[in-house]
Write a protein that holds these residues in place. Structure first.
Motif, PDB file in Angstrom:
ATOM      1  N   ALA A   1      65.526  69.463  29.195  1.00  0.00           N
ATOM      2  CA  ALA A   1      64.637  68.935  30.238  1.00  0.00           C
ATOM      3  C   ALA A   1      65.075  67.532  30.645  1.00  0.00           C
ATOM      4  O   ALA A   1      65.169  67.209  31.839  1.00  0.00           O
ATOM      5  N   TRP A   2      65.354  66.674  29.669  1.00  0.00           N
ATOM      6  CA  TRP A   2      65.806  65.319  29.979  1.00  0.00           C
ATOM      7  C   TRP A   2      67.166  65.362  30.690  1.00  0.00           C
ATOM      8  O   TRP A   2      67.415  64.619  31.649  1.00  0.00           O
ATOM      9  N   GLY A   3      67.997  66.241  30.207  1.00  0.00           N
ATOM     10  CA  GLY A   3      69.295  66.385  30.860  1.00  0.00           C
ATOM     11  C   GLY A   3      69.142  66.851  32.298  1.00  0.00           C
ATOM     12  O   GLY A   3      69.841  66.360  33.211  1.00  0.00           O
ATOM     13  N   SER A   4      68.232  67.782  32.527  1.00  0.00           N
ATOM     14  CA  SER A   4      68.002  68.274  33.894  1.00  0.00           C
ATOM     15  C   SER A   4      67.425  67.177  34.766  1.00  0.00           C
ATOM     16  O   SER A   4      67.833  67.004  35.936  1.00  0.00           O
ATOM     17  N   ILE A   5      66.484  66.409  34.195  1.00  0.00           N
ATOM     18  CA  ILE A   5      65.885  65.320  34.976  1.00  0.00           C
ATOM     19  C   ILE A   5      66.964  64.292  35.330  1.00  0.00           C
ATOM     20  O   ILE A   5      67.054  63.817  36.477  1.00  0.00           O
ATOM     21  N   VAL A   6      67.807  63.946  34.368  1.00  0.00           N
ATOM     22  CA  VAL A   6      68.877  62.972  34.611  1.00  0.00           C
ATOM     23  C   VAL A   6      69.838  63.533  35.655  1.00  0.00           C
ATOM     24  O   VAL A   6      70.280  62.820  36.582  1.00  0.00           O
ATOM     25  N   ALA A   7      70.179  64.843  35.528  1.00  0.00           N
ATOM     26  CA  ALA A   7      71.113  65.452  36.481  1.00  0.00           C
ATOM     27  C   ALA A   7      70.520  65.449  37.880  1.00  0.00           C
ATOM     28  O   ALA A   7      71.220  65.142  38.876  1.00  0.00           O
ATOM     29  N   VAL A   8      69.239  65.769  38.011  1.00  0.00           N
ATOM     30  CA  VAL A   8      68.585  65.760  39.323  1.00  0.00           C
ATOM     31  C   VAL A   8      68.566  64.334  39.872  1.00  0.00           C
ATOM     32  O   VAL A   8      68.829  64.094  41.053  1.00  0.00           O
ATOM     33  N   PHE A   9      68.259  63.371  39.002  1.00  0.00           N
ATOM     34  CA  PHE A   9      68.208  61.977  39.446  1.00  0.00           C
ATOM     35  C   PHE A   9      69.592  61.504  39.900  1.00  0.00           C
ATOM     36  O   PHE A   9      69.739  60.877  40.957  1.00  0.00           O
ATOM     37  N   VAL A  10      70.609  61.808  39.102  1.00  0.00           N
ATOM     38  CA  VAL A  10      71.974  61.403  39.451  1.00  0.00           C
ATOM     39  C   VAL A  10      72.395  62.106  40.744  1.00  0.00           C
ATOM     40  O   VAL A  10      73.011  61.507  41.635  1.00  0.00           O
ATOM     41  N   GLY A  11      72.053  63.385  40.841  1.00  0.00           N
ATOM     42  CA  GLY A  11      72.392  64.127  42.060  1.00  0.00           C
ATOM     43  C   GLY A  11      71.705  63.543  43.271  1.00  0.00           C
ATOM     44  O   GLY A  11      72.290  63.404  44.352  1.00  0.00           O
ATOM     45  N   THR A  12      70.437  63.179  43.101  1.00  0.00           N
ATOM     46  CA  THR A  12      69.677  62.599  44.224  1.00  0.00           C
ATOM     47  C   THR A  12      70.295  61.244  44.599  1.00  0.00           C
ATOM     48  O   THR A  12      70.444  60.938  45.792  1.00  0.00           O
ATOM     49  N   VAL A  13      70.593  60.414  43.622  1.00  0.00           N
ATOM     50  CA  VAL A  13      71.176  59.110  43.897  1.00  0.00           C
ATOM     51  C   VAL A  13      72.527  59.293  44.589  1.00  0.00           C
ATOM     52  O   VAL A  13      72.880  58.570  45.545  1.00  0.00           O
ATOM     53  N   THR A  14      73.308  60.257  44.100  1.00  0.00           N
ATOM     54  CA  THR A  14      74.620  60.493  44.720  1.00  0.00           C
ATOM     55  C   THR A  14      74.470  60.944  46.156  1.00  0.00           C
ATOM     56  O   THR A  14      75.218  60.502  47.033  1.00  0.00           O
ATOM     57  N   VAL A  15      73.529  61.826  46.405  1.00  0.00           N
ATOM     58  CA  VAL A  15      73.310  62.303  47.778  1.00  0.00           C
ATOM     59  C   VAL A  15      72.839  61.143  48.650  1.00  0.00           C
ATOM     60  O   VAL A  15      73.296  60.976  49.778  1.00  0.00           O
ATOM     61  N   ILE A  16      71.965  60.298  48.147  1.00  0.00           N
ATOM     62  CA  ILE A  16      71.464  59.184  48.930  1.00  0.00           C
ATOM     63  C   ILE A  16      72.611  58.202  49.221  1.00  0.00           C
ATOM     64  O   ILE A  16      72.756  57.694  50.331  1.00  0.00           O
ATOM     65  N   LEU A  17      73.382  57.945  48.198  1.00  0.00           N
ATOM     66  CA  LEU A  17      74.468  56.990  48.386  1.00  0.00           C
ATOM     67  C   LEU A  17      75.568  57.585  49.277  1.00  0.00           C
ATOM     68  O   LEU A  17      76.218  56.839  50.036  1.00  0.00           O
ATOM     69  N   SER A  18      75.789  58.836  49.247  1.00  0.00           N
ATOM     70  CA  SER A  18      76.816  59.423  50.094  1.00  0.00           C
ATOM     71  C   SER A  18      76.336  59.545  51.541  1.00  0.00           C
ATOM     72  O   SER A  18      77.146  59.587  52.457  1.00  0.00           O
ATOM     73  N   LEU A  19      75.107  59.555  51.800  1.00  0.00           N
ATOM     74  CA  LEU A  19      74.596  59.640  53.166  1.00  0.00           C
ATOM     75  C   LEU A  19      74.581  58.252  53.814  1.00  0.00           C
ATOM     76  O   LEU A  19      74.540  58.129  55.025  1.00  0.00           O
ATOM     77  N   ARG A  20      74.641  57.259  53.182  1.00  0.00           N
ATOM     78  CA  ARG A  20      74.608  55.901  53.726  1.00  0.00           C
ATOM     79  C   ARG A  20      75.995  55.525  54.217  1.00  0.00           C
ATOM     80  O   ARG A  20      76.973  55.735  53.533  1.00  0.00           O
ATOM     81  N   PRO A  21      76.105  54.938  55.330  1.00  0.00           N
ATOM     82  CA  PRO A  21      77.432  54.568  55.817  1.00  0.00           C
ATOM     83  C   PRO A  21      77.847  53.237  55.405  1.00  0.00           C
ATOM     84  O   PRO A  21      77.708  52.331  54.972  1.00  0.00           O
TER      85      PRO A  21
END
Length: 139
Positions: free
Chosen positions: A119-139
């Motif tokens: 569960a913690w691993g999934s939460i961390v993975a979702v958080f990292v994925g979300t941060v990566t998506v947010i950071l990749s969408l920013r120009p």
């Protein structure tokens, strides 16, 4: 001979000739006392026999009571031994069930710990994925 019938004269006992002696009453009383003594002796003998029989019967009852008491004690000991064996058997089963439950609880705790890590691993993975998506969408 039937009651109320007359006795023929040839069967009638002859009366003693002469006068009855004066001592006849004394002899009769003496014979009665002698018979009375015989009867008393027989009664005493019968009472003695009866007392001996009563003692014999009492002794048999005592022996039977002791025998039955011994049987009851032996039976109670057998029953107590069986109950003790059953208690030990049931206690052993409870101990075995407790050991199984403890093993199952340990297994469940391990699985819960593994699920927590996932569960913690999934939460961390979702958080990292979300941060990566947010950071990749920013120009």
């Amino acid at each position: 001979m039937k009651e109320g019938s007359s006795v023929p004269e040839e069967q009638t006992p002859a009366l003693p000739s002469g006068d009855i002696p004066n001592s006849w009453g004394f002899h009769l009383l003496q014979e009665l006392r002698h018979l009375e003594d015989k009867i008393d002796t027989r009664f005493v003998g019968q009472d003695t026999k009866l007392a001996a029989l009563e003692e014999k019967i009492d002794a048999r009852f005592v022996a039977l009571e002791e025998k039955n008491d011994a049987r009851f004690v032996a039976l109670e000991e057998k029953i107590d031994a069986r109950f003790a064996a059953l208690e030990e058997k049931i206690d052993a089963r409870f101990v075995a069930q407790d050991a199984r439950l403890d093993t199952a609880v340990v297994g469940l705790r391990q699985e819960i710990s593994a699920l927590r890590y996932w569960a913690w691993g999934s939460i961390v993975a979702v958080f990292v994925g979300t941060v990566t998506v947010i950071l990749s969408l920013r120009p």
